[in-house]
Write an enzyme that holds these catalytic residues in place. Structure first.
Site, PDB file in Angstrom:
ATOM      1  N   LYS A   1     -57.869   0.008   9.974  1.00 11.78           N
ATOM      2  CA  LYS A   1     -56.637   0.772  10.201  1.00 11.78           C
ATOM      3  C   LYS A   1     -55.443  -0.092   9.825  1.00 11.78           C
ATOM      4  O   LYS A   1     -55.450  -1.309  10.067  1.00 11.78           O
ATOM      5  CB  LYS A   1     -56.574   1.191  11.678  1.00 11.78           C
ATOM      6  CG  LYS A   1     -55.415   2.121  12.013  1.00 11.78           C
ATOM      7  CD  LYS A   1     -55.503   2.582  13.472  1.00 11.78           C
ATOM      8  CE  LYS A   1     -54.358   3.497  13.850  1.00 11.78           C
ATOM      9  NZ  LYS A   1     -54.436   3.967  15.252  1.00 11.78           N
TER      10      LYS A   1
ATOM     11  N   SER B   1     -54.187   8.883  15.985  1.00 10.12           N
ATOM     12  CA  SER B   1     -53.578   8.356  14.790  1.00 10.12           C
ATOM     13  C   SER B   1     -54.549   7.670  13.826  1.00 10.12           C
ATOM     14  O   SER B   1     -54.206   7.481  12.661  1.00 10.12           O
ATOM     15  CB  SER B   1     -52.482   7.365  15.176  1.00 10.12           C
ATOM     16  OG  SER B   1     -53.013   6.266  15.869  1.00 10.12           O
TER      17      SER B   1
ATOM     18  N   SER C   1     -56.236   7.722  20.171  1.00  9.59           N
ATOM     19  CA  SER C   1     -56.211   7.622  18.709  1.00  9.59           C
ATOM     20  C   SER C   1     -57.511   7.206  18.041  1.00  9.59           C
ATOM     21  O   SER C   1     -57.619   7.288  16.827  1.00  9.59           O
ATOM     22  CB  SER C   1     -55.118   6.657  18.271  1.00  9.59           C
ATOM     23  OG  SER C   1     -53.913   7.362  18.182  1.00  9.59           O
TER      24      SER C   1
HETATM   25  N1  GLN Z   1     -51.610  10.875  20.006  1.00  5.16           N
HETATM   26  C1  GLN Z   1     -51.091   9.936  20.957  1.00  5.16           C
HETATM   27  C2  GLN Z   1     -49.665   9.602  20.620  1.00  5.16           C
HETATM   28  O1  GLN Z   1     -49.139  10.219  19.771  1.00  5.16           O
HETATM   29  C3  GLN Z   1     -51.941   8.726  20.996  1.00  5.16           C
HETATM   30  C4  GLN Z   1     -51.713   7.822  19.868  1.00  5.16           C
HETATM   31  C5  GLN Z   1     -52.551   6.603  19.940  1.00  5.16           C
HETATM   32  O2  GLN Z   1     -53.514   6.528  20.706  1.00  5.16           O
HETATM   33  N2  GLN Z   1     -52.134   5.615  19.202  1.00  5.16           N
HETATM   34  O3  GLN Z   1     -49.078   8.758  21.191  1.00  5.16           O
END
Ligand code: GLN
Length: 465
Positions: free
Chosen positions: A58, A133, A157
């Site tokens: 990532k 994400s 994410s």
């Molecule tokens: N979807 C969540 C957010 O927008 C989690 C994102 C993540 O775990 N980095 O914060």
């Protein structure tokens, strides 16, 4: 030996069959050149000849000398001068970074649409999001564009994209894996973890990346078990809690049906199923979006155009910083910085931030109480299967609500895995989430592996046309 199918290949198979990793990399590159123009999982490749077992990384994890941009314009051209601890640990195990994969900018999002490059597509339906994400990581693994991948999970994410793409994703216990070299979103919630084609690969990868790191003051000085020892097909006597708060009407009926079928399968295999309560579940989204944005607003203060990445013009220093941030950050990043700065500001700190911290303790207490009675907890990973690209883009609140099943795990610091448990009638993957007590990943592996051994969901692969 030459005749293996790269799309189905797992890391443990490569190791068991002693496949030539140079050949694996070559086949991977060919497959990427044919398919990634549709999936769009990768952001950058370095054209260096390296030998070892390839892994997709990532884009918020620092790889020395290689582009690491968090899918943000503000970090365009940034090449970190050091490796994240996880990258060092991979290198020692002869596992090499093979390309950086797409994500929501700074890991803010649930769909991979907040990338400054392009959205990644869900390999099961190219018109849908892969989740976020870590959408690039999950889409790459699901479509065979990567053998396995690292993602990061602050509120879901790793698990939500794993669920949308039909692969395995594990958020380790907070402190299990060093965050050194992970570009911080919310430091009290972030964890790096594996996204893989099956449960065995998740155990292998967690073995490699876990462990105490003096460079991360929150990393836990706890001995790391060999997680592959938990890959046993036996759930006899394991007590599984089913929290009713995760099965409210907002949950898609097909998702619910598949989760209950999975629970039934585990019951037949000898697990003890119990109804439990996690009464503070409903406050998850509010608590998370106060704490996570507060921490993000502070962490993102370092991007000023001086120390990293791109610098904009300006007549004074203040103007230069303002222009750099104005041009470099995308809309969701700005929204979160505003929100985070607001909840921390004088006069609002007590009402929002401080109360959110108190409520976070209540969420943690819910889990502590539940784990007195059960060994693990099963819920859906996401209330719905993958949604369409663009569907939630103009409605941040509905995007935030898609994290409702995953967020509390980060607030409590516990581990949780998403693994495939079926498909909707339309052919979209559904994910099952298994949570456990802190530093008790073993019971997750045991339960997940046993379930996987009795099903074939993880063997099904998308046809990308
Ligand atoms: N979807 C969540 C957010 O927008 C989690 C994102 C993540 O775990 N980095 O914060």
């Amino acid at each position: 030996m030459e005749n293996f199918d790269i799309t189905n290949l797992t890391a443990h198979e490569i190791l068991e069959k002693k496949l030539d990793t140079a050949l694996v990399c070559k086949k991977l590159k060919e497959h990427i050149s044919q398919v990634d123009n549709k999936v769009k999982a990768y952001i950058s490749f370095e054209d260096t000849q390296k030998n070892g077992l390839p892994i997709a990384i990532k884009d918020n994890i620092c790889v020395k000398g290689e582009l690491t941009t968090c899918a943000s314009k503000i970090l365009q051209g940034f090449r970190p001068p050091y490796n994240a601890t996880v990258i060092e640990k991979l290198a020692k195990a002869n596992i090499i970074p093979f390309g950086k994969v797409n994500m929501d900018e700074f890991a803010f999002g649930s769909s991979c649409e907040n990338s400054c490059y392009f959205p990644t597509h869900n390999p099961w339906d190219l018109e849908r999001v892969p989740g976020g994400s870590s959408g690039g990581s999950a889409a790459a693994v699901a479509s065979g564009l990567a053998i396995w991948a690292l993602g990061s999970d602050t509120g879901g994410s790793i698990r939500q994209p794993a669920s949308f793409c039909g692969v395995v994703g594990l958020k380790p216990t907070y402190g299990r894996v060093s965050r050194f070299g992970l570009i911080a979103f919310a430091s009290s919630l972030d964890q790096i973890g594996p996204i893989t084609k099956d449960v065995a690969d998740a155990a292998l990868l967690l073995n490699v990346i876990s462990g105490y790191d003096p460079n991360d003051s929150t990393s836990a000085n706890i001995a790391v078990e060999d997680f592959t020892k938990s890959l046993v097909n036996n759930v006899e006597g394991i007590r599984i809690g089913i929290p009713k708060e995760y099965f409210l009407p907002g949950i898609d009926t097909e998702v619910k049906k598949n989760i209950f079928e999975a629970i039934e399968l585990l019951r037949k295999k000898g697990a003890i199923i119990k109804d439990i309560n996690l009464p503070h579940t409903e406050y998850a989204v509010e608590i998370y979006y106060i704490i996570a944005t507060a921490e993000a607003s502070s962490n993102l203060g370092r991007f000023d155009g001086v120390r990293f990445g791109k610098q904009a013009e300006g007549k004074s220093m203040i103007e230069m910083v303002a222009n750099t941030r104005g041009l470099g950050f995308g809309n969701e990043v700005k929204r979160r910085i505003f929100l985070g700065t607001f909840v921390l500001s004088h006069g609002y700190y007590d009402a929002y931030y401080k109360n959110a911290l108190k409520a976070r303790t209540l969420v943690k207490n819910d889990f502590d109480k539940a784990f007195d009675e059960v060994d693990c907890i099963i819920t859906p990973t996401s209330p719905t299967p993958a949604f369409r690209i663009g569907e939630k883009l103009n409605d941040p609140l509905s995007m935030y609500l898609s994290d409702i099943c995953t967020i509390n795990v980060n607030l409590a610091g516990i581990p949780a895995m998403s693994l495939p448990c079926g498909f909707t009638k339309q052919g979209l993957p559904i994910g099952l989430q298994i949570m456990a007590k802190a530093f008790n990943e073993e019971v997750i592996f045991k339960t997940a592996y046993s379930y996987e051994q009795s099903t074939t969901w993880h063997k099904q692969k998308p046809k990308i046309e």
